[in-house]
Design a protein around this motif. Sequence first.
Motif, PDB file in Angstrom:
ATOM      1  N   ALA A   1       0.815  -1.218   0.000  1.00  0.00           N
ATOM      2  CA  ALA A   1       0.000   0.000   0.000  1.00  0.00           C
ATOM      3  C   ALA A   1       0.843   1.260   0.000  1.00  0.00           C
ATOM      4  N   GLU A   2       2.035   1.195   0.575  1.00  0.00           N
ATOM      5  CA  GLU A   2       2.871   2.405   0.651  1.00  0.00           C
ATOM      6  C   GLU A   2       3.579   2.722  -0.658  1.00  0.00           C
ATOM      7  N   THR A   3       3.409   1.880  -1.684  1.00  0.00           N
ATOM      8  CA  THR A   3       4.044   2.137  -2.983  1.00  0.00           C
ATOM      9  C   THR A   3       3.477   3.422  -3.590  1.00  0.00           C
ATOM     10  N   PRO A   4       4.319   4.354  -4.033  1.00  0.00           N
ATOM     11  CA  PRO A   4       3.812   5.569  -4.690  1.00  0.00           C
ATOM     12  C   PRO A   4       3.021   5.214  -5.951  1.00  0.00           C
ATOM     13  N   TRP A   5       2.322   6.200  -6.480  1.00  0.00           N
ATOM     14  CA  TRP A   5       1.514   5.971  -7.676  1.00  0.00           C
ATOM     15  C   TRP A   5       2.374   5.343  -8.770  1.00  0.00           C
ATOM     16  N   TYR A   6       1.826   4.306  -9.425  1.00  0.00           N
ATOM     17  CA  TYR A   6       2.535   3.630 -10.511  1.00  0.00           C
ATOM     18  C   TYR A   6       1.555   3.409 -11.656  1.00  0.00           C
ATOM     19  N   ILE A   7       2.081   3.133 -12.831  1.00  0.00           N
ATOM     20  CA  ILE A   7       1.289   3.138 -14.056  1.00  0.00           C
ATOM     21  C   ILE A   7       0.176   2.090 -14.044  1.00  0.00           C
ATOM     22  N   GLY A   8       0.362   1.000 -13.308  1.00  0.00           N
ATOM     23  CA  GLY A   8      -0.657  -0.040 -13.275  1.00  0.00           C
ATOM     24  C   GLY A   8      -1.987   0.406 -12.708  1.00  0.00           C
ATOM     25  N   LEU A   9      -1.984   1.481 -11.918  1.00  0.00           N
ATOM     26  CA  LEU A   9      -3.222   1.968 -11.329  1.00  0.00           C
ATOM     27  C   LEU A   9      -4.177   2.526 -12.375  1.00  0.00           C
TER      28      LEU A   9
ATOM     29  N   GLU B   1       5.754  -5.613 -16.699  1.00  0.00           N
ATOM     30  CA  GLU B   1       7.079  -5.528 -16.090  1.00  0.00           C
ATOM     31  C   GLU B   1       7.100  -4.478 -14.985  1.00  0.00           C
ATOM     32  N   THR B   2       6.371  -3.397 -15.185  1.00  0.00           N
ATOM     33  CA  THR B   2       6.316  -2.337 -14.170  1.00  0.00           C
ATOM     34  C   THR B   2       5.636  -2.837 -12.904  1.00  0.00           C
ATOM     35  N   VAL B   3       4.447  -3.443 -13.043  1.00  0.00           N
ATOM     36  CA  VAL B   3       3.735  -3.884 -11.839  1.00  0.00           C
ATOM     37  C   VAL B   3       4.468  -5.038 -11.157  1.00  0.00           C
ATOM     38  N   ALA B   4       5.086  -5.913 -11.951  1.00  0.00           N
ATOM     39  CA  ALA B   4       5.844  -7.015 -11.359  1.00  0.00           C
ATOM     40  C   ALA B   4       7.037  -6.491 -10.574  1.00  0.00           C
ATOM     41  N   GLY B   5       7.630  -5.408 -11.065  1.00  0.00           N
ATOM     42  CA  GLY B   5       8.753  -4.807 -10.366  1.00  0.00           C
ATOM     43  C   GLY B   5       8.360  -4.183  -9.041  1.00  0.00           C
ATOM     44  N   GLU B   6       7.126  -3.739  -8.923  1.00  0.00           N
ATOM     45  CA  GLU B   6       6.644  -3.128  -7.676  1.00  0.00           C
ATOM     46  C   GLU B   6       6.149  -4.163  -6.671  1.00  0.00           C
TER      47      GLU B   6
END
Length: 266
Positions: A193-201, A242-247
């Motif tokens: 939950a503490e992950t900053p905004w990322y493109i998967g959202l 790849e982005t969401v998997a990295g997060e």
Amino acid sequence: MADVPTLGFLRDQLRRARKTRGLSQEDLSKMINYAPSSISAIETGQNQLSADYLARFDKVLETGGLFVGMLELIRLHAEPDWFRPWGEIEREAVSLRWYDPAVVPGLLQTETYARAILRADALLTDEQVEKRLLARMARQEVLARDEPPQLIAILDEQALRRQVGDRATMHEQLEHLLAACARPHIQVRVIPAETPWYIGLNGPFVLARLADGTEVAHLDNQRRGHTVDSPNDLAALGRGWETVAGEALPHRQSARLIEGVAKSWT
């Protein structure tokens, strides 16, 4: 479409067939090894119809598979027209990579969780909710077949903490996820939950790979989903994956997080 039986009609025919043969619910329970209370709940619509129940019913009443066939006909028409191409792909896939920031992926939903989600759509009638629930639960059979697809599901922690249904529904759903994590062909990973905004959202998507190497994707929006197979779209979604998997946390660490959140719902 007008000739497709409804779930209500199927329940009425089950009750009629039982009574025609002079069987009480208690009599039937001894014959098919279902509790009388379960039979009552099935006939009144409180419990979902299952292929197992209908197969036993068909066998002991010697109906020649009538009721199982009726259920399959309902299932066939339960999914919206726009979903059917993806449903076929899902059944043929050898691997599925599924990302959803808001809810537990459909293939991993419990019946009560899925029903609560469907009932939140005020445009669906009770009959439509039950039909779509029936179709969604049937889709999960792909994960139980002899050679199931490899499923990697990534979801945002908020999907674990946002209440769907009551607290018992959430606890059951998260325990179900933990059980899924233990299966060798399923990975569930969580983005903290503490992950900053990322493109998967920006929204959920699923990437499927077929046995011949073909890749196809599915995208959802507010009212419907659509299947895409253009190289540009697949490339963009591949980068998104790849982005969401990295997060996301690793598989075992994700399981520990799910376990902790599950306890919070007790």
